[in-house]
Design a protein around this motif. Structure first.
Motif, PDB file in Angstrom:
ATOM      1  N   ARG A  51       0.817  -1.215   0.000  1.00 56.83           N
ATOM      2  CA  ARG A  51       0.000   0.000   0.000  1.00 56.83           C
ATOM      3  C   ARG A  51       0.851   1.266   0.000  1.00 56.83           C
ATOM      4  O   ARG A  51       0.399   2.313  -0.465  1.00 56.83           O
ATOM      5  CB  ARG A  51      -0.931  -0.003   1.205  1.00 56.83           C
ATOM      6  CG  ARG A  51      -1.969  -1.126   1.186  1.00 56.83           C
ATOM      7  CD  ARG A  51      -2.900  -1.041   2.370  1.00 56.83           C
ATOM      8  NE  ARG A  51      -3.677   0.193   2.353  1.00 56.83           N
ATOM      9  CZ  ARG A  51      -4.545   0.523   3.297  1.00 56.83           C
ATOM     10  NH1 ARG A  51      -4.723  -0.286   4.347  1.00 56.83           N
ATOM     11  NH2 ARG A  51      -5.224   1.649   3.232  1.00 56.83           N
ATOM     12  N   SER A  52       2.065   1.169   0.545  1.00 55.95           N
ATOM     13  CA  SER A  52       2.940   2.351   0.649  1.00 55.95           C
ATOM     14  C   SER A  52       4.013   2.383  -0.431  1.00 55.95           C
ATOM     15  O   SER A  52       4.975   3.149  -0.322  1.00 55.95           O
ATOM     16  CB  SER A  52       3.610   2.375   2.030  1.00 55.95           C
ATOM     17  OG  SER A  52       2.663   2.368   3.067  1.00 55.95           O
ATOM     18  N   ALA A  53       3.843   1.589  -1.477  1.00 54.64           N
ATOM     19  CA  ALA A  53       4.891   1.461  -2.498  1.00 54.64           C
ATOM     20  C   ALA A  53       5.277   2.798  -3.107  1.00 54.64           C
ATOM     21  O   ALA A  53       6.464   3.084  -3.319  1.00 54.64           O
ATOM     22  CB  ALA A  53       4.456   0.488  -3.580  1.00 54.64           C
ATOM     23  N   ALA A  90       9.067 -17.234   6.002  1.00 51.59           N
ATOM     24  CA  ALA A  90       9.344 -15.909   5.452  1.00 51.59           C
ATOM     25  C   ALA A  90      10.840 -15.717   5.220  1.00 51.59           C
ATOM     26  O   ALA A  90      11.254 -15.145   4.199  1.00 51.59           O
ATOM     27  CB  ALA A  90       8.817 -14.833   6.400  1.00 51.59           C
ATOM     28  N   VAL A  91      11.652 -16.197   6.162  1.00 52.69           N
ATOM     29  CA  VAL A  91      13.108 -16.084   6.010  1.00 52.69           C
ATOM     30  C   VAL A  91      13.575 -16.878   4.792  1.00 52.69           C
ATOM     31  O   VAL A  91      14.355 -16.379   3.965  1.00 52.69           O
ATOM     32  CB  VAL A  91      13.824 -16.574   7.283  1.00 52.69           C
ATOM     33  CG1 VAL A  91      15.325 -16.664   7.043  1.00 52.69           C
ATOM     34  CG2 VAL A  91      13.530 -15.645   8.451  1.00 52.69           C
ATOM     35  N   THR A  92      13.110 -18.087   4.662  1.00 50.02           N
ATOM     36  CA  THR A  92      13.502 -18.938   3.538  1.00 50.02           C
ATOM     37  C   THR A  92      13.137 -18.281   2.215  1.00 50.02           C
ATOM     38  O   THR A  92      13.937 -18.276   1.266  1.00 50.02           O
ATOM     39  CB  THR A  92      12.821 -20.313   3.638  1.00 50.02           C
ATOM     40  OG1 THR A  92      13.230 -20.944   4.861  1.00 50.02           O
ATOM     41  CG2 THR A  92      13.200 -21.200   2.468  1.00 50.02           C
ATOM     42  N   TYR A  93      11.948 -17.707   2.155  1.00 47.21           N
ATOM     43  CA  TYR A  93      11.505 -17.056   0.919  1.00 47.21           C
ATOM     44  C   TYR A  93      12.344 -15.812   0.626  1.00 47.21           C
ATOM     45  O   TYR A  93      12.774 -15.597  -0.511  1.00 47.21           O
ATOM     46  CB  TYR A  93      10.030 -16.683   1.019  1.00 47.21           C
ATOM     47  CG  TYR A  93       9.482 -16.096  -0.258  1.00 47.21           C
ATOM     48  CD1 TYR A  93       9.503 -16.824  -1.451  1.00 47.21           C
ATOM     49  CD2 TYR A  93       8.962 -14.811  -0.283  1.00 47.21           C
ATOM     50  CE1 TYR A  93       9.018 -16.279  -2.629  1.00 47.21           C
ATOM     51  CE2 TYR A  93       8.459 -14.258  -1.454  1.00 47.21           C
ATOM     52  CZ  TYR A  93       8.489 -15.000  -2.622  1.00 47.21           C
ATOM     53  OH  TYR A  93       8.008 -14.463  -3.792  1.00 47.21           O
ATOM     54  N   ASP A 141       3.911 -11.885   0.428  1.00 48.17           N
ATOM     55  CA  ASP A 141       3.663 -10.805  -0.527  1.00 48.17           C
ATOM     56  C   ASP A 141       4.395  -9.524  -0.136  1.00 48.17           C
ATOM     57  O   ASP A 141       4.837  -8.752  -0.998  1.00 48.17           O
ATOM     58  CB  ASP A 141       2.170 -10.549  -0.696  1.00 48.17           C
ATOM     59  CG  ASP A 141       1.466 -10.199   0.605  1.00 48.17           C
ATOM     60  OD1 ASP A 141       2.053 -10.388   1.680  1.00 48.17           O
ATOM     61  OD2 ASP A 141       0.298  -9.745   0.541  1.00 48.17           O
ATOM     62  N   GLN A 142       4.551  -9.283   1.167  1.00 48.49           N
ATOM     63  CA  GLN A 142       5.287  -8.105   1.615  1.00 48.49           C
ATOM     64  C   GLN A 142       6.770  -8.230   1.275  1.00 48.49           C
ATOM     65  O   GLN A 142       7.410  -7.261   0.838  1.00 48.49           O
ATOM     66  CB  GLN A 142       5.097  -7.919   3.124  1.00 48.49           C
ATOM     67  CG  GLN A 142       3.694  -7.550   3.549  1.00 48.49           C
ATOM     68  CD  GLN A 142       3.299  -6.147   3.134  1.00 48.49           C
ATOM     69  OE1 GLN A 142       4.142  -5.256   2.994  1.00 48.49           O
ATOM     70  NE2 GLN A 142       2.006  -5.946   2.920  1.00 48.49           N
ATOM     71  N   ILE A 143       7.308  -9.414   1.465  1.00 44.22           N
ATOM     72  CA  ILE A 143       8.724  -9.645   1.165  1.00 44.22           C
ATOM     73  C   ILE A 143       8.974  -9.540  -0.336  1.00 44.22           C
ATOM     74  O   ILE A 143       9.980  -8.959  -0.774  1.00 44.22           O
ATOM     75  CB  ILE A 143       9.153 -11.016   1.715  1.00 44.22           C
ATOM     76  CG1 ILE A 143       9.054 -11.007   3.244  1.00 44.22           C
ATOM     77  CG2 ILE A 143      10.569 -11.374   1.270  1.00 44.22           C
ATOM     78  CD1 ILE A 143       9.176 -12.364   3.879  1.00 44.22           C
ATOM     79  N   GLU A 144       8.066 -10.073  -1.114  1.00 44.15           N
ATOM     80  CA  GLU A 144       8.197  -9.972  -2.567  1.00 44.15           C
ATOM     81  C   GLU A 144       8.171  -8.520  -3.020  1.00 44.15           C
ATOM     82  O   GLU A 144       8.932  -8.105  -3.901  1.00 44.15           O
ATOM     83  CB  GLU A 144       7.064 -10.754  -3.231  1.00 44.15           C
ATOM     84  CG  GLU A 144       7.203 -10.889  -4.730  1.00 44.15           C
ATOM     85  CD  GLU A 144       6.187 -11.837  -5.320  1.00 44.15           C
ATOM     86  OE1 GLU A 144       6.223 -12.024  -6.552  1.00 44.15           O
ATOM     87  OE2 GLU A 144       5.365 -12.396  -4.567  1.00 44.15           O
ATOM     88  N   GLN A 145       7.317  -7.717  -2.361  1.00 41.11           N
ATOM     89  CA  GLN A 145       7.248  -6.293  -2.703  1.00 41.11           C
ATOM     90  C   GLN A 145       8.529  -5.567  -2.310  1.00 41.11           C
ATOM     91  O   GLN A 145       8.967  -4.650  -3.005  1.00 41.11           O
ATOM     92  CB  GLN A 145       6.045  -5.645  -2.018  1.00 41.11           C
ATOM     93  CG  GLN A 145       5.843  -4.178  -2.346  1.00 41.11           C
ATOM     94  CD  GLN A 145       5.502  -3.933  -3.799  1.00 41.11           C
ATOM     95  OE1 GLN A 145       5.053  -4.833  -4.506  1.00 41.11           O
ATOM     96  NE2 GLN A 145       5.727  -2.728  -4.271  1.00 41.11           N
ATOM     97  N   ALA A 146       9.137  -5.968  -1.213  1.00 36.73           N
ATOM     98  CA  ALA A 146      10.401  -5.363  -0.795  1.00 36.73           C
ATOM     99  C   ALA A 146      11.458  -5.526  -1.869  1.00 36.73           C
ATOM    100  O   ALA A 146      12.203  -4.588  -2.188  1.00 36.73           O
ATOM    101  CB  ALA A 146      10.878  -5.982   0.524  1.00 36.73           C
TER     102      ALA A 146
END
Length: 242
Positions: free
Chosen positions: A109-111, A176-179, A137-142
């Motif tokens: 949302r803050s992209a 999440a870490v693995t991803y 999805d948050q990590i992918e966006q990062a």
């Protein structure tokens, strides 16, 4: 090797409670060096409730350890970061009425807000980190935003640990870490960590850096800051998987 970055915010909170010049954050930074910490973290909040601009200036000048600046993604904070040039900037959400940071920033949302800040930091050689919930999805966006690293918000894990119901959340963090590692991101963790709940978290393969403040400063009341840092650094490194 696993890294411990000591957050000095709560030492500043004690100082600000009386408006004195002590306890000294530069002295604390020196103790971090001799006690075996790997870095120093400072959160310069918009309301300046603990860390002050001068703290960041002084510690940036004198510390032999790399400095991580936690900040909201605002124009004012970006100007300060570009001037002081910490090794890493961790972008966090910030709300005036919160006692401490209550959760991860929403990178999706803050992209549009985050992207120019990340770009500006990286253009000056400053590593950009996003403070996120352990969600795929948050990590992918990062990664899409160009972040170098992610610090996973471990607040929920810490709360559930005290109730002995943390297994599911620990598994969520591990996934999440693995991803994140698979995407080429450095994966870090922080918030609510102390001498008991750090053990299972530090055993997760792929976590590289832990940002810990309140737990260390609280223990230092009884055993001193140097010993408190050494004990936490030993716990972080002893649990590291092969």
């Amino acid at each position: 090797m696993r890294a411990l970055s000591v957050n000095l915010d709560h030492i500043a909170t004690l100082r600000q409670a009386r408006g004195t010049a002590y306890p000294s954050l530069t002295t604390a930074a020196g103790i971090c060096e001799i006690a075996g910490a790997d870095g120093i973290t400072l959160h310069l909040r918009e309301d300046r409730r603990h860390i002050q601009d001068r703290d960041l200036e002084l510690i940036s000048e004198v510390s032999l350890l790399p400095v991580t600046l936690e900040m909201a993604p605002t124009e004012e904070m970006l100007r300060i970061a570009l001037k002081q040039r910490p090794r890493t900037v961790t972008l966090v959400p910030e709300h005036r009425l919160e006692i401490t940071t209550e959760g991860g920033i929403d990178a999706i949302r803050s992209a549009s807000t985050l992207k120019p800040v990340v770009d500006a930091l990286k253009s000056e050689g400053i590593r950009a980190c996003l403070f996120l919930e352990p969600e795929r999805d948050q990590i992918e966006q990062a990664r899409a935003l160009g972040a170098d690293s992610v610090e996973l918000h471990t607040g929920r894990y810490a709360e559930l640990f005290d109730e002995r119901r943390h297994g599911e959340e620990l598994n969520r963090i591990e996934l999440a870490v693995t991803y994140g590692v698979s995407l080429g991101l450095q994966m870090n963790a922080g918030h609510g960590l102390h001498y008991q709940n750090i053990r299972p978290l530090a055993a997760i393969k792929g976590l590289q850096e832990f940002s810990i403040g309140h737990g260390i400063v609280s223990r230092s009341v009884f055993v001193g800051l140097e010993r408190a840092i050494r004990e936490m650094a030993d716990l972080v490194r002893a649990q590291a998987p092969d």
